[in-house]
Design a protein around this motif. Structure first.
Motif, PDB file in Angstrom:
ATOM      1  N   THR A   1      -8.921  11.228   1.664  1.00 51.83           N
ATOM      2  CA  THR A   1      -8.255  11.019   0.374  1.00 51.83           C
ATOM      3  C   THR A   1      -8.201  12.329  -0.388  1.00 51.83           C
ATOM      4  O   THR A   1      -9.066  13.184  -0.222  1.00 51.83           O
ATOM      5  CB  THR A   1      -8.974   9.946  -0.460  1.00 51.83           C
ATOM      6  OG1 THR A   1      -8.240   9.748  -1.672  1.00 51.83           O
ATOM      7  CG2 THR A   1     -10.405  10.326  -0.798  1.00 51.83           C
ATOM      8  N   THR A   2      -7.141  12.486  -1.204  1.00 57.07           N
ATOM      9  CA  THR A   2      -7.090  13.658  -2.085  1.00 57.07           C
ATOM     10  C   THR A   2      -7.209  13.199  -3.533  1.00 57.07           C
ATOM     11  O   THR A   2      -7.017  13.972  -4.452  1.00 57.07           O
ATOM     12  CB  THR A   2      -5.760  14.413  -1.898  1.00 57.07           C
ATOM     13  OG1 THR A   2      -4.699  13.469  -2.083  1.00 57.07           O
ATOM     14  CG2 THR A   2      -5.651  15.049  -0.542  1.00 57.07           C
TER      15      THR A   2
ATOM     16  N   LEU B   1      -3.816  12.133   7.304  1.00 55.67           N
ATOM     17  CA  LEU B   1      -3.538  11.070   6.336  1.00 55.67           C
ATOM     18  C   LEU B   1      -4.009   9.696   6.799  1.00 55.67           C
ATOM     19  O   LEU B   1      -4.475   8.895   6.007  1.00 55.67           O
ATOM     20  CB  LEU B   1      -2.033  10.979   6.049  1.00 55.67           C
ATOM     21  CG  LEU B   1      -1.375  12.183   5.407  1.00 55.67           C
ATOM     22  CD1 LEU B   1       0.072  11.849   5.074  1.00 55.67           C
ATOM     23  CD2 LEU B   1      -2.113  12.588   4.159  1.00 55.67           C
TER      24      LEU B   1
ATOM     25  N   GLN C   1       1.753   6.285  -7.119  1.00 56.84           N
ATOM     26  CA  GLN C   1       0.669   7.155  -7.588  1.00 56.84           C
ATOM     27  C   GLN C   1       1.013   8.623  -7.360  1.00 56.84           C
ATOM     28  O   GLN C   1       0.733   9.470  -8.200  1.00 56.84           O
ATOM     29  CB  GLN C   1      -0.631   6.807  -6.854  1.00 56.84           C
ATOM     30  CG  GLN C   1      -1.204   5.466  -7.300  1.00 56.84           C
ATOM     31  CD  GLN C   1      -2.469   5.085  -6.545  1.00 56.84           C
ATOM     32  OE1 GLN C   1      -2.801   5.678  -5.519  1.00 56.84           O
ATOM     33  NE2 GLN C   1      -3.169   4.089  -7.058  1.00 56.84           N
TER      34      GLN C   1
ATOM     35  N   ASN D   1       0.830  -1.195   0.000  1.00 56.89           N
ATOM     36  CA  ASN D   1       0.000   0.000   0.000  1.00 56.89           C
ATOM     37  C   ASN D   1       0.873   1.257   0.000  1.00 56.89           C
ATOM     38  O   ASN D   1       0.611   2.209  -0.741  1.00 56.89           O
ATOM     39  CB  ASN D   1      -0.905  -0.035   1.227  1.00 56.89           C
ATOM     40  CG  ASN D   1      -2.025   0.936   1.088  1.00 56.89           C
ATOM     41  OD1 ASN D   1      -2.797   0.866   0.148  1.00 56.89           O
ATOM     42  ND2 ASN D   1      -2.083   1.879   1.990  1.00 56.89           N
TER      43      ASN D   1
ATOM     44  N   ALA E   1       8.051  12.293  -0.071  1.00 57.03           N
ATOM     45  CA  ALA E   1       7.510  11.903   1.232  1.00 57.03           C
ATOM     46  C   ALA E   1       8.192  10.623   1.705  1.00 57.03           C
ATOM     47  O   ALA E   1       8.672   9.839   0.897  1.00 57.03           O
ATOM     48  CB  ALA E   1       6.010  11.677   1.120  1.00 57.03           C
TER      49      ALA E   1
ATOM     50  N   ASN F   1       0.937   3.897  -3.084  1.00 62.27           N
ATOM     51  CA  ASN F   1       0.688   5.322  -2.814  1.00 62.27           C
ATOM     52  C   ASN F   1       1.827   6.173  -3.353  1.00 62.27           C
ATOM     53  O   ASN F   1       1.611   7.225  -3.957  1.00 62.27           O
ATOM     54  CB  ASN F   1       0.568   5.559  -1.310  1.00 62.27           C
ATOM     55  CG  ASN F   1      -0.864   5.399  -0.825  1.00 62.27           C
ATOM     56  OD1 ASN F   1      -1.788   5.298  -1.616  1.00 62.27           O
ATOM     57  ND2 ASN F   1      -1.026   5.352   0.479  1.00 62.27           N
TER      58      ASN F   1
ATOM     59  N   LEU G   1      -4.241   3.956   4.266  1.00 61.06           N
ATOM     60  CA  LEU G   1      -3.343   4.288   5.381  1.00 61.06           C
ATOM     61  C   LEU G   1      -3.996   3.985   6.722  1.00 61.06           C
ATOM     62  O   LEU G   1      -3.313   3.625   7.679  1.00 61.06           O
ATOM     63  CB  LEU G   1      -2.933   5.758   5.290  1.00 61.06           C
ATOM     64  CG  LEU G   1      -1.955   6.081   4.158  1.00 61.06           C
ATOM     65  CD1 LEU G   1      -1.675   7.582   4.104  1.00 61.06           C
ATOM     66  CD2 LEU G   1      -0.649   5.313   4.330  1.00 61.06           C
TER      67      LEU G   1
ATOM     68  N   MET H   1     -10.252   5.877  -1.923  1.00 61.31           N
ATOM     69  CA  MET H   1     -11.206   5.512  -0.881  1.00 61.31           C
ATOM     70  C   MET H   1     -10.761   6.075   0.461  1.00 61.31           C
ATOM     71  O   MET H   1     -11.544   6.161   1.393  1.00 61.31           O
ATOM     72  CB  MET H   1     -11.274   3.993  -0.746  1.00 61.31           C
ATOM     73  CG  MET H   1     -11.890   3.315  -1.940  1.00 61.31           C
ATOM     74  SD  MET H   1     -13.254   2.292  -1.414  1.00 61.31           S
ATOM     75  CE  MET H   1     -12.409   1.151  -0.353  1.00 61.31           C
ATOM     76  N   GLY H   2      -9.461   6.382   0.549  1.00 63.73           N
ATOM     77  CA  GLY H   2      -8.949   6.907   1.808  1.00 63.73           C
ATOM     78  C   GLY H   2      -8.933   5.876   2.923  1.00 63.73           C
ATOM     79  O   GLY H   2      -8.966   6.226   4.101  1.00 63.73           O
TER      80      GLY H   2
ATOM     81  N   ILE I   1       4.023  15.760   1.349  1.00 64.89           N
ATOM     82  CA  ILE I   1       2.764  15.885   2.090  1.00 64.89           C
ATOM     83  C   ILE I   1       2.531  17.343   2.434  1.00 64.89           C
ATOM     84  O   ILE I   1       3.442  18.019   2.926  1.00 64.89           O
ATOM     85  CB  ILE I   1       2.849  15.071   3.393  1.00 64.89           C
ATOM     86  CG1 ILE I   1       3.168  13.618   3.075  1.00 64.89           C
ATOM     87  CG2 ILE I   1       1.574  15.178   4.190  1.00 64.89           C
ATOM     88  CD1 ILE I   1       3.889  12.930   4.193  1.00 64.89           C
TER      89      ILE I   1
END
Ligand code: ADP
Length: 421
Positions: free
Chosen positions: A369-370, A363, A316, A309, A404, A313, A379, A375-376, A355
């Protein structure tokens, strides 16, 4: 005697002729590579005392480029001419580095390590660059017959995987759509049940709130009745939060199956699972793994999910950032001993936009989510998993430069019971 000699020369000529014909007519690209320059660089490194080449390549990525520049294409077959979009064979001869995008550098490095390690051949899927700069997927194979390696000559085979890859991508896209649909429908069901369960106590709170106001607004306020209604409101509020706590426990509890694991293997296996994303987005993955780390107790699937994950992230974040392309999409996964919790620290560092300071606290919250289609939950699930393992997870920006860093810790595995007695 003379005729025996003539026969041998004839046979050699015939064999050479057969080899040349095969070389030219194959539907696979073949290259003959002069590796002697690269060999000299490696000899120099060894003389300087470099024993762990893989580590040296990670710490000095420029060396891999130098090795490519020193590896010279001596000959290619007809298939290579069409595969690489060249006007003729000669155009393709020369250093190989122009065919290698940064993201594929580690494949070249691994092939060098395989050749020096005495392996008979090396094979891996990767991406190469045509003369017009476009990239394509290939199965890269290098064979290292000992006598030709001694002469500094390698034979490389390249199978174009564009069509195969296109079919696989399509399949992966359909699978991703399906997985997304499944997640969304589970989330829909979950939301409906939360709404249903929580709505009742909320409605009761409103009713009791209105009742208590009525008791208070009387000419002669009835404090006992108002107090009773407020107590019912408190009880209903507690019922609602109890429901939420139960749903939360239900969604995070997935029967962990802890066992002792080598953190480096865990991390590199998880990276392999996102290899596809890495290649699609032209990311250069650097595994910076410390030696001699203690084993950790972990549910393998859950902790690999955390690593994957964080990697996805990071990929992306870099893919969505145009300015990041100039500096290169470098993704570093680091493992280190961690004194604070007597265990291991894993860090995933990207070269993305970083970030935003005002978002840092949010977060790890569920549903933050941004991303347009995010789906947020990623994390927030990572946090539950790591904390259930007795570790800690955090996010910060890189101290220097763009990007980050997401990190987490896992405590060292306890010695097997009985061993300390
Ligand atoms: P999602 O990926 O669905 O948005 P996550 O919980 O995994 O859910 O991430 C939450 C948010 O955290 C993301 O939408 C993004 O804003 C931010 N984020 C996560 N990883 C990074 C990163 N490597 N760089 C910058 N922002 C990040």
């Amino acid at each position: 005697m003379q005729s025996e000699g003539t026969d041998a020369v004839e046979q050699l000529r015939a064999s050479e002729y057969r080899y040349r014909n095969m070389f030219a007519a194959m539907t696979v690209s073949f290259w003959e590579l002069d590796f002697s320059g690269a060999g000299r660089i490696i000899y120099g490194l060894r003389k300087q005392g470099v024993s762990d080449l893989r580590r040296h390549f990670v710490e000095h990525p420029g060396v891999v480029r130098d090795l490519m520049k020193a590896s010279i294409v001596l000959d290619v077959n007809d298939k290579s001419v069409s595969q690489f979009g060249a006007a003729g064979r000669e155009v393709l001869l020369g250093p190989v580095d122009r065919y290698w995008p940064v993201a594929s550098e580690n494949v070249f490095a691994e092939s060098v390590i395989a050749a020096l390690g005495g392996k008979p051949y090396f094979e891996q899927v990767t991406r190469l660059r045509r003369l017009d700069g476009s990239e394509f997927d290939v199965l890269f194979t290098a064979s290292f017959p000992r006598d030709s390696v001694e002469r500094g000559i390698l034979l490389i085979g390249l199978v174009d995987l564009t069509d195969t890859k296109r079919a696989q991508d399509e399949l992966a896209r359909v699978q991703a759509d399906l997985a997304h649909a499944a997640r969304v429908s589970t989330l829909g069901e979950l939301t409906a049940s939360i709404a249903h369960e929580v709505n009742q106590p909320l409605a009761a709170i409103v009713t009791n709130g209105e009742a208590s106001l009525r008791w208070l607004n009387r000419a002669q306020p009835d404090l006992d009745e108002a107090r009773a209604a407020i107590n019912r409101m408190i009880a209903d509020g507690q019922r609602a939060s109890g429901i939420i706590a139960r749903i939360r426990a239900m969604s995070t509890k997935t029967a962990p199956d802890p066992a002792h694991h080598d953190p480096n293997t865990l991390v590199s296996d998880a990276s392999l699972l996102v290899q596809r994303e890495i290649e699609t987005h032209d990311v250069k993955l650097i595994l910076d793994l410390a030696a001699g780390l203690p084993p950790v107790t972990a549910d393998l699937v859950q902790v690999q999910q955390v690593v994957m994950n964080l990697l996805v992230n990071a990929i992306q974040a870099m893919a969505a950032c145009e300015a990041c392309q100039e500096v290169g999409r470098r993704l570093t996964v680091r493992t280190r001993p961690d004194a604070e919790i007597a265990g291991v620290r894993v860090e995933v560092e990207d070269a993305g936009p970083g970030i935003e300071p005002d978002k840092a606290d949010q977060l790890f919250n569920a549903f933050f989510t941004t991303k347009a289609t995010g789906m947020g939950m990623g994390l927030s699930i990572c946090k539950s998993i790591i904390e259930a393992h007795g570790g800690r997870i955090w996010a910060r920006n890189k101290p220097t430069g763009r990007g980050a860093v997401f990190g987490f810790t896992l405590p060292e595995a306890a010695a097997p019971s009985g061993s300390s007695a």
